[in-house]
Structure formats: structure tokens, C-alpha cells
Design a protein around this motif. Structure first.
Motif, PDB file in Angstrom:
ATOM      1  N   VAL A  27       0.822  -1.218   0.000  1.00 24.21           N
ATOM      2  CA  VAL A  27       0.000   0.000   0.000  1.00 24.21           C
ATOM      3  C   VAL A  27       0.851   1.261   0.000  1.00 24.21           C
ATOM      4  CG1 VAL A  27      -1.945  -1.142   1.107  1.00 24.21           C
ATOM      5  CG2 VAL A  27      -0.195  -0.022   2.527  1.00 24.21           C
ATOM      6  N   ALA A  28       2.109   1.134   0.422  1.00 28.78           N
ATOM      7  CA  ALA A  28       3.018   2.277   0.436  1.00 28.78           C
ATOM      8  C   ALA A  28       4.444   1.781   0.621  1.00 28.78           C
ATOM      9  CB  ALA A  28       2.661   3.239   1.564  1.00 28.78           C
ATOM     10  N   THR A  29       5.388   2.627   0.221  1.00 34.66           N
ATOM     11  CA  THR A  29       6.798   2.349   0.507  1.00 34.66           C
ATOM     12  C   THR A  29       7.393   3.581   1.167  1.00 34.66           C
ATOM     13  OG1 THR A  29       7.534   3.127  -1.684  1.00 34.66           O
ATOM     14  CG2 THR A  29       7.067   0.769  -1.439  1.00 34.66           C
ATOM     15  N   VAL A  30       8.278   3.353   2.125  1.00 35.53           N
ATOM     16  CA  VAL A  30       8.953   4.441   2.837  1.00 35.53           C
ATOM     17  C   VAL A  30      10.451   4.198   2.726  1.00 35.53           C
ATOM     18  CG1 VAL A  30       9.245   5.638   5.029  1.00 35.53           C
ATOM     19  CG2 VAL A  30       7.025   4.637   4.445  1.00 35.53           C
ATOM     20  N   ASN A  31      11.102   5.013   1.914  1.00 37.66           N
ATOM     21  CA  ASN A  31      12.540   4.844   1.655  1.00 37.66           C
ATOM     22  C   ASN A  31      12.851   3.415   1.212  1.00 37.66           C
ATOM     23  OD1 ASN A  31      13.159   7.536   2.389  1.00 37.66           O
ATOM     24  ND2 ASN A  31      13.146   6.961   4.559  1.00 37.66           N
ATOM     25  N   GLY A  32      11.971   2.878   0.373  1.00 41.65           N
ATOM     26  CA  GLY A  32      12.184   1.555  -0.200  1.00 41.65           C
ATOM     27  C   GLY A  32      11.648   0.396   0.610  1.00 41.65           C
ATOM     28  N   GLU A  33      11.159   0.649   1.822  1.00 43.31           N
ATOM     29  CA  GLU A  33      10.600  -0.419   2.656  1.00 43.31           C
ATOM     30  C   GLU A  33       9.091  -0.457   2.494  1.00 43.31           C
ATOM     31  OE1 GLU A  33      11.817  -0.357   6.694  1.00 43.31           O
ATOM     32  OE2 GLU A  33      13.962  -0.433   6.226  1.00 43.31           O
ATOM     33  N   ASP A  34       8.556  -1.677   2.312  1.00 46.11           N
ATOM     34  CA  ASP A  34       7.128  -1.840   2.024  1.00 46.11           C
ATOM     35  C   ASP A  34       6.256  -1.778   3.272  1.00 46.11           C
ATOM     36  OD1 ASP A  34       7.848  -2.210  -0.603  1.00 46.11           O
ATOM     37  OD2 ASP A  34       7.588  -4.400  -0.571  1.00 46.11           O
ATOM     38  N   ILE A  35       5.062  -1.234   3.093  1.00 47.97           N
ATOM     39  CA  ILE A  35       3.987  -1.349   4.073  1.00 47.97           C
ATOM     40  C   ILE A  35       2.911  -2.170   3.391  1.00 47.97           C
ATOM     41  CG2 ILE A  35       2.209  -0.145   5.395  1.00 47.97           C
ATOM     42  CD1 ILE A  35       4.072   2.244   5.562  1.00 47.97           C
ATOM     43  N   LYS A  36       2.525  -3.261   3.988  1.00 46.84           N
ATOM     44  CA  LYS A  36       1.615  -4.203   3.354  1.00 46.84           C
ATOM     45  C   LYS A  36       0.146  -3.960   3.718  1.00 46.84           C
ATOM     46  CE  LYS A  36       4.617  -6.710   1.090  1.00 46.84           C
ATOM     47  NZ  LYS A  36       4.590  -6.781  -0.389  1.00 46.84           N
ATOM     48  N   GLY A  37      -0.711  -4.553   2.902  1.00 47.61           N
ATOM     49  CA  GLY A  37      -2.147  -4.424   3.102  1.00 47.61           C
ATOM     50  C   GLY A  37      -2.604  -4.964   4.439  1.00 47.61           C
TER      51      GLY A  37
ATOM     52  N   ILE B  46      -2.966   5.530   6.397  1.00 48.96           N
ATOM     53  CA  ILE B  46      -1.686   5.618   5.696  1.00 48.96           C
ATOM     54  C   ILE B  46      -0.730   6.557   6.429  1.00 48.96           C
ATOM     55  CG2 ILE B  46      -0.578   6.565   3.637  1.00 48.96           C
ATOM     56  CD1 ILE B  46      -1.520   3.780   3.191  1.00 48.96           C
ATOM     57  N   LYS B  47      -1.256   7.679   6.893  1.00 48.68           N
ATOM     58  CA  LYS B  47      -0.415   8.649   7.598  1.00 48.68           C
ATOM     59  C   LYS B  47       0.200   8.028   8.850  1.00 48.68           C
ATOM     60  CE  LYS B  47      -0.484  13.202   9.818  1.00 48.68           C
ATOM     61  NZ  LYS B  47      -1.310  14.384  10.187  1.00 48.68           N
ATOM     62  N   ALA B  48      -0.603   7.277   9.607  1.00 48.92           N
ATOM     63  CA  ALA B  48      -0.108   6.647  10.834  1.00 48.92           C
ATOM     64  C   ALA B  48       0.962   5.608  10.529  1.00 48.92           C
ATOM     65  CB  ALA B  48      -1.272   6.009  11.594  1.00 48.92           C
ATOM     66  N   LEU B  49       0.729   4.802   9.499  1.00 54.30           N
ATOM     67  CA  LEU B  49       1.676   3.749   9.149  1.00 54.30           C
ATOM     68  C   LEU B  49       2.988   4.325   8.627  1.00 54.30           C
ATOM     69  CD1 LEU B  49      -0.821   1.314   7.419  1.00 54.30           C
ATOM     70  CD2 LEU B  49       0.357   0.909   9.581  1.00 54.30           C
ATOM     71  N   VAL B  50       2.904   5.344   7.783  1.00 58.40           N
ATOM     72  CA  VAL B  50       4.109   5.981   7.260  1.00 58.40           C
ATOM     73  C   VAL B  50       4.897   6.653   8.386  1.00 58.40           C
ATOM     74  CG1 VAL B  50       4.957   7.887   5.817  1.00 58.40           C
ATOM     75  CG2 VAL B  50       3.238   6.308   4.913  1.00 58.40           C
ATOM     76  N   SER B  51       4.183   7.325   9.283  1.00 61.08           N
ATOM     77  CA  SER B  51       4.840   7.983  10.422  1.00 61.08           C
ATOM     78  C   SER B  51       5.561   6.968  11.290  1.00 61.08           C
ATOM     79  CB  SER B  51       3.794   8.738  11.260  1.00 61.08           C
ATOM     80  OG  SER B  51       3.174   9.751  10.496  1.00 61.08           O
ATOM     81  N   ASN B  52       4.903   5.854  11.529  1.00 62.08           N
ATOM     82  CA  ASN B  52       5.493   4.789  12.340  1.00 62.08           C
ATOM     83  C   ASN B  52       6.782   4.278  11.703  1.00 62.08           C
ATOM     84  OD1 ASN B  52       4.804   3.169  14.772  1.00 62.08           O
ATOM     85  ND2 ASN B  52       4.990   1.470  13.335  1.00 62.08           N
ATOM     86  N   GLN B  53       6.722   4.092  10.387  1.00 63.72           N
ATOM     87  CA  GLN B  53       7.882   3.585   9.649  1.00 63.72           C
ATOM     88  C   GLN B  53       9.051   4.571   9.697  1.00 63.72           C
ATOM     89  OE1 GLN B  53       8.017   0.604   8.582  1.00 63.72           O
ATOM     90  NE2 GLN B  53       8.732   0.370   6.478  1.00 63.72           N
ATOM     91  N   LEU B  54       8.750   5.842   9.546  1.00 64.44           N
ATOM     92  CA  LEU B  54       9.791   6.868   9.575  1.00 64.44           C
ATOM     93  C   LEU B  54      10.492   6.910  10.938  1.00 64.44           C
ATOM     94  CD1 LEU B  54       7.913   9.736   7.692  1.00 64.44           C
ATOM     95  CD2 LEU B  54       9.994   8.578   6.908  1.00 64.44           C
ATOM     96  N   ILE B  55       9.712   6.789  12.000  1.00 62.83           N
ATOM     97  CA  ILE B  55      10.285   6.801  13.351  1.00 62.83           C
ATOM     98  C   ILE B  55      11.205   5.599  13.557  1.00 62.83           C
ATOM     99  CG2 ILE B  55       9.731   6.489  15.797  1.00 62.83           C
ATOM    100  CD1 ILE B  55       9.286   9.316  14.886  1.00 62.83           C
TER     101      ILE B  55
ATOM    102  N   LEU C  65      11.257  14.379   9.042  1.00 63.62           N
ATOM    103  CA  LEU C  65      11.722  13.138   8.415  1.00 63.62           C
ATOM    104  C   LEU C  65      11.041  12.922   7.060  1.00 63.62           C
ATOM    105  CD1 LEU C  65      11.711  10.729  11.503  1.00 63.62           C
ATOM    106  CD2 LEU C  65      13.716  11.702  10.362  1.00 63.62           C
ATOM    107  N   LYS C  66       9.752  13.217   7.007  1.00 71.13           N
ATOM    108  CA  LYS C  66       8.998  13.003   5.773  1.00 71.13           C
ATOM    109  C   LYS C  66       9.458  13.933   4.664  1.00 71.13           C
ATOM    110  CE  LYS C  66       4.261  12.183   4.229  1.00 71.13           C
ATOM    111  NZ  LYS C  66       2.829  12.202   4.596  1.00 71.13           N
ATOM    112  N   ALA C  67       9.884  15.131   5.043  1.00 73.57           N
ATOM    113  CA  ALA C  67      10.340  16.113   4.047  1.00 73.57           C
ATOM    114  C   ALA C  67      11.573  15.607   3.301  1.00 73.57           C
ATOM    115  CB  ALA C  67      10.647  17.439   4.727  1.00 73.57           C
ATOM    116  N   LYS C  68      12.360  14.751   3.956  1.00 72.86           N
ATOM    117  CA  LYS C  68      13.579  14.228   3.342  1.00 72.86           C
ATOM    118  C   LYS C  68      13.424  12.785   2.860  1.00 72.86           C
ATOM    119  CE  LYS C  68      15.829  15.088   7.135  1.00 72.86           C
ATOM    120  NZ  LYS C  68      16.928  15.173   8.153  1.00 72.86           N
ATOM    121  N   ALA C  69      12.240  12.199   3.085  1.00 74.49           N
ATOM    122  CA  ALA C  69      12.029  10.784   2.770  1.00 74.49           C
ATOM    123  C   ALA C  69      11.431  10.575   1.374  1.00 74.49           C
ATOM    124  CB  ALA C  69      11.120  10.152   3.821  1.00 74.49           C
ATOM    125  N   ASN C  70      11.574   9.362   0.880  1.00 72.90           N
ATOM    126  CA  ASN C  70      10.956   8.967  -0.384  1.00 72.90           C
ATOM    127  C   ASN C  70       9.747   8.097  -0.040  1.00 72.90           C
ATOM    128  OD1 ASN C  70      10.308   8.217  -2.985  1.00 72.90           O
ATOM    129  ND2 ASN C  70      12.046   6.843  -3.251  1.00 72.90           N
TER     130      ASN C  70
END
Length: 270
Positions: A65-75, A116-125, A260-265
Motif C-alpha cells: 500500500v506504500a513504501t517508505v525509503n524503499g521499505e514496504d507497508i503491506k495491506g 496511511i499517515k499513521a503507518l508511514v509515520s510509524n515507519q519513519l520513526i 523526516l517526511k520532508a527528506k524521505a521517499n
């Protein structure tokens, strides 16, 4: 009673804690997940857990459903967060005397965005914790696992909870490890949060006024007002202080995540 803060930014993990709630009639919160990167599994549950078949907007568990700096977040993680958010929304509706209905339209769209916002934030941390060399304590991980196990009287009940969450003990340990790592990150990067007595008193006064206004509104509408009285400040002061500390902590985490998000892919596919 004053409700506990439900963290949506860093959701912790539902996993077995939530399963215990269903079987023992208590309440809990958090997230879990499996598949893909272990770090992406810090939030969410399996499709089989907590009645996720009734979730609105869910996707296939194996879908990225999303990737954060190349790492997957799954359904599977996404579905777990959707379930948590939709359950909270239904509970709030019921508390307000409204009938809980399946989520759709703009409300569903907003919940998907929040998930999505919660999952991406969690991943960035978690990724930032790795970069800073902040490691979870093995002793604390085991202590937390043992505490969860105590919610079950027999191994059979524990195994049933794992099965209902479509989760192995290895996956559960991985999720707990992520949660402990987030806690260590908060302690090191944010540090202690101070809440003054004046802030506690102000919050209590606002809460008491709100409760009184709600009872008056219920009376005007011909509804039976709840008879529960607002407890004295002395009794609920520790709860209020903890809640305000959590709120301030989330504000600080939000600032960190924004940087972190400002510098993340980050790429989102739902």
C-alpha cells in the motif's frame, strides 16, 4: 471517567492485546502486522483478526500500500489500522447516542488517509531509530511479551489468540520489539515531558464543564442523562497528567515526523 489518549501517530500495536480484550471483556489498543519488512509490521492486524471481514475499504493483505525509503507497508498492516480507526469512530458515535453505521464516502476517504499517515509515520520513526543506533532492550521486550501472556490463563488460549490474528509467536515478538524501540526513541529523542499542576487543573475544569453541558443537552432532548458524576480532581489527577504528557509527546513526534517526511521517499498506492 476521563478516557485514555488513543495514539494515532505512533499506534503501538494491537496484536494479542486487542485479542485479549475480545476474549476477556477488557479494553486495549495499538497495532500489529506481518509480511514485508519487520519495520513495516509495527502497526496493523491480520484480515482474520477482530472481525476485519467487515472493514470498509480493506485491501488484499499481500498488497503493497506504500513504501517508505524503499521499505514496504503491506495491506495486512493497512487493514489493521483501518479496523482500529473505524472501530474508534463507531464507539464515538455510540457514546454520542448515535447509531453506528458502516463507514463510506468522505468519512471513509478520511479514515484511509489517516491510516496511511499513521503507518508511514510509524515507519519513519523506526527507520530514524535505526540510524541513531537506538536499539530495543531485550529485557524490556521479553517483559512486555510476558505481560501479554499473563492475560491468558492457558497456552491453549494464547495459541488461539495468535491463530485468530493470523500470527506466529515470532511475528508477535517482532512487533513487540518494534514497539519497545519506539518507546526507547521517544525517551532518548524527546526526553521527559513536564506537565504543571495549573495545566492539569485547567484540563479538569474544561472536562467537568463539558460533562455538565452534555448532561444538560441530553435532558433538553428528552434523553436520560448519564448519572455518573465527575470525580474529584484529586482522584483523576494522575490520569489527566498522563494524558497531557501523551498529548505533548505526540505533538513533538509530529514535528519530528514532518522533518523526516520532508527528506524521505514516500510512495502511496491506495
Amino acid at each position: 471517567m476521563i478516557r485514555k489518549v488513543i495514539t494515532l501517530l505512533i499506534a503501538g500495536f494491537v496484536a494479542l492485546g486487542a485479542a485479549a480484550c475480545d476474549t476477556q471483556g477488557t479494553s486495549s489498543g495499538g497495532s500489529g502486522g506481518s509480511g514485508g519488512s519487520d519495520k513495516a509490521s509495527a502497526s496493523g492486524q491480520s484480515d482474520a483478526a477482530s472481525g476485519q471481514s467487515g472493514i470498509q475499504g480493506k485491501v488484499k493483505g499481500s498488497k503493497t500500500v506504500a513504501t517508505v525509503n524503499g521499505e514496504d507497508i503491506k495491506g495486512i498492516d493497512y487493514n489493521g489500522m483501518l479496523q482500529q480507526l473505524q472501530t474508534q469512530a463507531q464507539q464515538q458515535s455510540q457514546q454520542q447516542g448515535q447509531q453506528a453505521a458502516p463507514m463510506k464516502g468522505a468519512a471513509l476517504k478520511q479514515v484511509k488517509k489517516q491510516a496511511i499517515k499513521a503507518l508511514v509515520s510509524n515507519q519513519l520513526i523506526l527507520q530514524d531509530a535505526d540510524k541513531r543506533g537506538i536499539e530495543p532492550s531485550k529485557d524490556k521486550v521479553q517483559k512486555q511479551i510476558d505481560a501479554t501472556k499473563k492475560q491468558y490463563k492457558t497456552k491453549k488460549k494464547l495459541d488461539a489468540a495468535l491463530k485468530s490474528s493470523n500470527m506466529t509467536m515470532k511475528q508477535f515478538r517482532s512487533r513487540t520489539t518494534d514497539q519497545v524501540q519506539v518507546q526507547a526513541y521517544e525517551k532518548k529523542v524527546i526526553g521527559p515531558i513536564h506537565v504543571s499542576d495549573a495545566q492539569v487543573k485547567k484540563y479538569y475544569q474544561q472536562y467537568a464543564a463539558q460533562a455538565k453541558a452534555q448532561q444538560a443537552q441530553q435532558a433538553q432532548q428528552g434523553q436520560q442523562a448519564q448519572s455518573s458524576q465527575v470525580p474529584p480532581l484529586k482522584k483523576v489527577k494522575p490520569q489527566i497528567k498522563q494524558q497531557l504528557q501523551q498529548q505533548k509527546q505526540q505533538q513533538e513526534l509530529s514535528k519530528i515526523v514532518k522533518k523526516l517526511k520532508a527528506k524521505a521517499n514516500v510512495k502511496v498506492f491506495v
